[in-house]
Design a protein around this motif. Structure first.
Motif, PDB file in Angstrom:
ATOM      1  N   UNK A 151      -4.306 -34.682  21.633  1.00 45.30           N
ATOM      2  CA  UNK A 151      -5.508 -34.041  21.106  1.00 45.30           C
ATOM      3  C   UNK A 151      -6.543 -33.738  22.183  1.00 45.30           C
ATOM      4  N   UNK A 152      -6.561 -34.521  23.271  1.00 43.32           N
ATOM      5  CA  UNK A 152      -7.630 -34.362  24.259  1.00 43.32           C
ATOM      6  C   UNK A 152      -7.170 -33.786  25.590  1.00 43.32           C
ATOM      7  N   UNK A 153      -5.873 -33.643  25.800  1.00 42.65           N
ATOM      8  CA  UNK A 153      -5.379 -33.110  27.076  1.00 42.65           C
ATOM      9  C   UNK A 153      -5.884 -31.683  27.283  1.00 42.65           C
ATOM     10  N   UNK A 154      -6.410 -31.417  28.465  1.00 40.95           N
ATOM     11  CA  UNK A 154      -6.912 -30.076  28.778  1.00 40.95           C
ATOM     12  C   UNK A 154      -5.816 -29.164  29.313  1.00 40.95           C
ATOM     13  N   UNK A 155      -4.757 -29.742  29.892  1.00 41.71           N
ATOM     14  CA  UNK A 155      -3.597 -28.959  30.310  1.00 41.71           C
ATOM     15  C   UNK A 155      -2.622 -28.931  29.142  1.00 41.71           C
ATOM     16  N   UNK A 156      -2.345 -27.763  28.569  1.00 44.92           N
ATOM     17  CA  UNK A 156      -1.583 -27.711  27.316  1.00 44.92           C
ATOM     18  C   UNK A 156      -0.079 -27.893  27.473  1.00 44.92           C
ATOM     19  N   UNK A 157       0.458 -27.745  28.688  1.00 42.74           N
ATOM     20  CA  UNK A 157       1.906 -27.699  28.844  1.00 42.74           C
ATOM     21  C   UNK A 157       2.593 -29.004  28.443  1.00 42.74           C
ATOM     22  N   UNK A 158       2.086 -30.139  28.923  1.00 48.02           N
ATOM     23  CA  UNK A 158       2.752 -31.402  28.626  1.00 48.02           C
ATOM     24  C   UNK A 158       2.725 -31.744  27.133  1.00 48.02           C
ATOM     25  N   UNK A 159       1.584 -31.619  26.435  1.00 47.98           N
ATOM     26  CA  UNK A 159       1.621 -31.847  24.987  1.00 47.98           C
ATOM     27  C   UNK A 159       2.599 -30.924  24.261  1.00 47.98           C
ATOM     28  N   UNK A 160       2.678 -29.666  24.704  1.00 42.40           N
ATOM     29  CA  UNK A 160       3.609 -28.725  24.072  1.00 42.40           C
ATOM     30  C   UNK A 160       5.054 -29.184  24.270  1.00 42.40           C
ATOM     31  N   UNK A 161       5.407 -29.545  25.510  1.00 39.25           N
ATOM     32  CA  UNK A 161       6.774 -29.987  25.787  1.00 39.25           C
ATOM     33  C   UNK A 161       7.085 -31.285  25.056  1.00 39.25           C
ATOM     34  N   UNK A 162       6.115 -32.194  25.010  1.00 43.68           N
ATOM     35  CA  UNK A 162       6.318 -33.465  24.297  1.00 43.68           C
ATOM     36  C   UNK A 162       6.632 -33.224  22.826  1.00 43.68           C
ATOM     37  N   UNK A 163       5.809 -32.401  22.181  1.00 48.32           N
ATOM     38  CA  UNK A 163       6.016 -32.145  20.755  1.00 48.32           C
ATOM     39  C   UNK A 163       7.306 -31.365  20.510  1.00 48.32           C
ATOM     40  N   UNK A 164       7.608 -30.426  21.388  1.00 50.22           N
ATOM     41  CA  UNK A 164       8.860 -29.669  21.252  1.00 50.22           C
ATOM     42  C   UNK A 164      10.072 -30.590  21.367  1.00 50.22           C
ATOM     43  N   UNK A 165      10.058 -31.464  22.381  1.00 48.85           N
ATOM     44  CA  UNK A 165      11.193 -32.358  22.583  1.00 48.85           C
ATOM     45  C   UNK A 165      11.323 -33.363  21.447  1.00 48.85           C
ATOM     46  N   UNK A 166      10.177 -33.872  20.979  1.00 45.92           N
ATOM     47  CA  UNK A 166      10.212 -34.795  19.847  1.00 45.92           C
ATOM     48  C   UNK A 166      10.772 -34.100  18.609  1.00 45.92           C
ATOM     49  N   UNK A 167      10.296 -32.876  18.362  1.00 42.85           N
ATOM     50  CA  UNK A 167      10.798 -32.113  17.225  1.00 42.85           C
ATOM     51  C   UNK A 167      12.279 -31.807  17.358  1.00 42.85           C
ATOM     52  N   UNK A 168      12.713 -31.533  18.598  1.00 45.15           N
ATOM     53  CA  UNK A 168      14.124 -31.230  18.821  1.00 45.15           C
ATOM     54  C   UNK A 168      14.995 -32.449  18.530  1.00 45.15           C
ATOM     55  N   UNK A 169      14.550 -33.629  18.987  1.00 46.74           N
ATOM     56  CA  UNK A 169      15.325 -34.847  18.741  1.00 46.74           C
ATOM     57  C   UNK A 169      15.413 -35.163  17.251  1.00 46.74           C
ATOM     58  N   UNK A 170      14.282 -35.083  16.557  1.00 43.89           N
ATOM     59  CA  UNK A 170      14.284 -35.343  15.116  1.00 43.89           C
ATOM     60  C   UNK A 170      15.132 -34.296  14.393  1.00 43.89           C
ATOM     61  N   UNK A 171      15.007 -33.031  14.824  1.00 38.70           N
ATOM     62  CA  UNK A 171      15.792 -31.957  14.216  1.00 38.70           C
ATOM     63  C   UNK A 171      17.284 -32.172  14.399  1.00 38.70           C
ATOM     64  N   UNK A 172      17.682 -32.654  15.576  1.00 42.08           N
ATOM     65  CA  UNK A 172      19.098 -32.925  15.817  1.00 42.08           C
ATOM     66  C   UNK A 172      19.618 -34.042  14.922  1.00 42.08           C
ATOM     67  N   UNK A 173      18.791 -35.064  14.727  1.00 39.43           N
ATOM     68  CA  UNK A 173      19.187 -36.150  13.829  1.00 39.43           C
ATOM     69  C   UNK A 173      19.331 -35.626  12.405  1.00 39.43           C
ATOM     70  N   UNK A 174      18.387 -34.769  11.980  1.00 40.16           N
ATOM     71  CA  UNK A 174      18.470 -34.185  10.642  1.00 40.16           C
ATOM     72  C   UNK A 174      19.730 -33.332  10.496  1.00 40.16           C
ATOM     73  N   UNK A 175      20.040 -32.560  11.546  1.00 38.96           N
ATOM     74  CA  UNK A 175      21.249 -31.734  11.504  1.00 38.96           C
ATOM     75  C   UNK A 175      22.497 -32.608  11.436  1.00 38.96           C
ATOM     76  N   UNK A 176      22.510 -33.695  12.205  1.00 40.44           N
ATOM     77  CA  UNK A 176      23.664 -34.593  12.203  1.00 40.44           C
ATOM     78  C   UNK A 176      23.852 -35.246  10.834  1.00 40.44           C
ATOM     79  N   UNK A 177      22.727 -35.640  10.212  1.00 36.59           N
ATOM     80  CA  UNK A 177      22.798 -36.235   8.879  1.00 36.59           C
ATOM     81  C   UNK A 177      23.311 -35.209   7.870  1.00 36.59           C
TER      82      UNK A 177
END
Length: 305
Positions: A151-177
């Motif tokens: 919420x407070x990071x001024x450089x947007x790239x790392x929060x974007x990559x973090x959320x993308x990777x987290x979403x990708x991991x959860x999405x892969x688990x959902x796909x596997x299920x």
């Protein structure tokens, strides 16, 4: 792009997503799994997003011009906002559509070993990318929680990559299920349900990213710690005796504007006040190096004011 832009994390995510997108699409061709098609589009969208972040970092390094006198630092915010739009439209909405189609017209998954094998490979690759993003983020996060960091990071790239990777991991688990349930029950509807869950997840992440980057685009002030350091640096107790009011604004992740009206002694000469302002600017830049644009207006502090 500086180190705080998370270039290493972006490149790691880009490499992982390109490899994963190709493998998922091959698995979809052989198995007909809608979850695999949704995930392949998701990974392709993520690859495009990392490309946008790298492009934004390159454009932000351009020199200031008469038309844009404060430079192009906010280009990074604009491209991060575009990432949220791509994630919502290409990733989330496509997954919802594909999930609906699979539920409406279900069919069994063929060559089950393709989607299962690819999903396991993708989870490992995404975990590596996520680990790289976490490692780089920890260097900047300090004692902040992960929620506060995003919420407070001024450089947007790392929060974007973090959320993308987290979403990708959860999405892969959902796909596997979803794929596993479809294989066990012989009912392809579960594959469609898994695809719908992936779509909802991507849309939620896109909304969070859009909200955070919107705030950066509108213009955010310096962090509380930086504001305190600027205030401490401004007052020298001799010529500059106080701060009447002060405003800060991020012109980009690594460029801060500071504007303040400062109280000076009423009997000081113009030359003394000018020298005090120059000294105050040097102290501010020493305390907060990203404070590159500083405007100080001297005034005489009146008790009534």
């Amino acid at each position: 792009m500086s180190a705080s832009g998370g270039t290493k994390a972006i490149v790691a995510a880009l490499a992982a997503n390109l490899a994963i997108a190709a493998s998922k699409f091959v698995a979809f061709v052989f198995s007909g799994s809608s979850s695999m098609l949704a995930e392949s589009v998701h990974s392709l969208a993520d690859s495009g997003n990392q490309g946008l972040l790298l492009l934004g970092g390159k454009k932000a390094r351009r020199e200031a011009t008469p038309q844009h006198p404060f430079g192009y630092g906010r280009e990074r915010y604009i491209y991060a906002f575009l990432v949220s739009i791509v994630l919502f439209s290409v990733g989330g909405m496509f997954a919802l559509y594909e999930g609906y189609e699979k539920i409406k017209d279900p069919h069994e998954i063929e060559a089950w070993y393709w989607p299962v094998g690819v999903l396991v490979f993708a989870i490992v690759a995404e975990a590596f990318s996520f680990r790289t993003a976490i490692k780089e983020s920890n260097e900047l996060r300090g004692k902040r929680s992960w929620k506060d960091f995003v919420r407070t990071a001024k450089a947007p790239e790392l929060p974007v990559v973090l959320l993308e990777d987290l979403g990708a991991l959860v999405g892969l688990v959902l796909a596997l299920v979803g794929v596993s349930l479809a294989l066990v029950t012989g009912n392809g509807v579960w594959d469609g349900i898994g695809t719908l869950c992936i779509g909802v997840l991507l849309i939620l992440i896109a909304v969070v990213l859009a909200a955070e980057t919107k705030s950066l685009l509108l213009g955010e002030a310096a962090g509380l710690d930086e504001v305190d350091r600027i205030k401490e640096s401004l007052v020298d107790g001799t010529t500059v005796t106080g701060i009447i009011h002060m405003r800060t604004l991020h012109l980009g992740p690594e460029e801060l504007l500071v504007a303040a009206k400062i109280a000076v002694q009423h009997d000081e000469t113009a030359a003394q006040v000018a020298a005090a302002i120059d000294a105050a600017e040097e102290r501010i830049r020493a305390a907060v190096p990203i404070a590159r644009v500083i405007y100080l207006e001297p005034d005489i502090l009146r008790t009534a004011r």
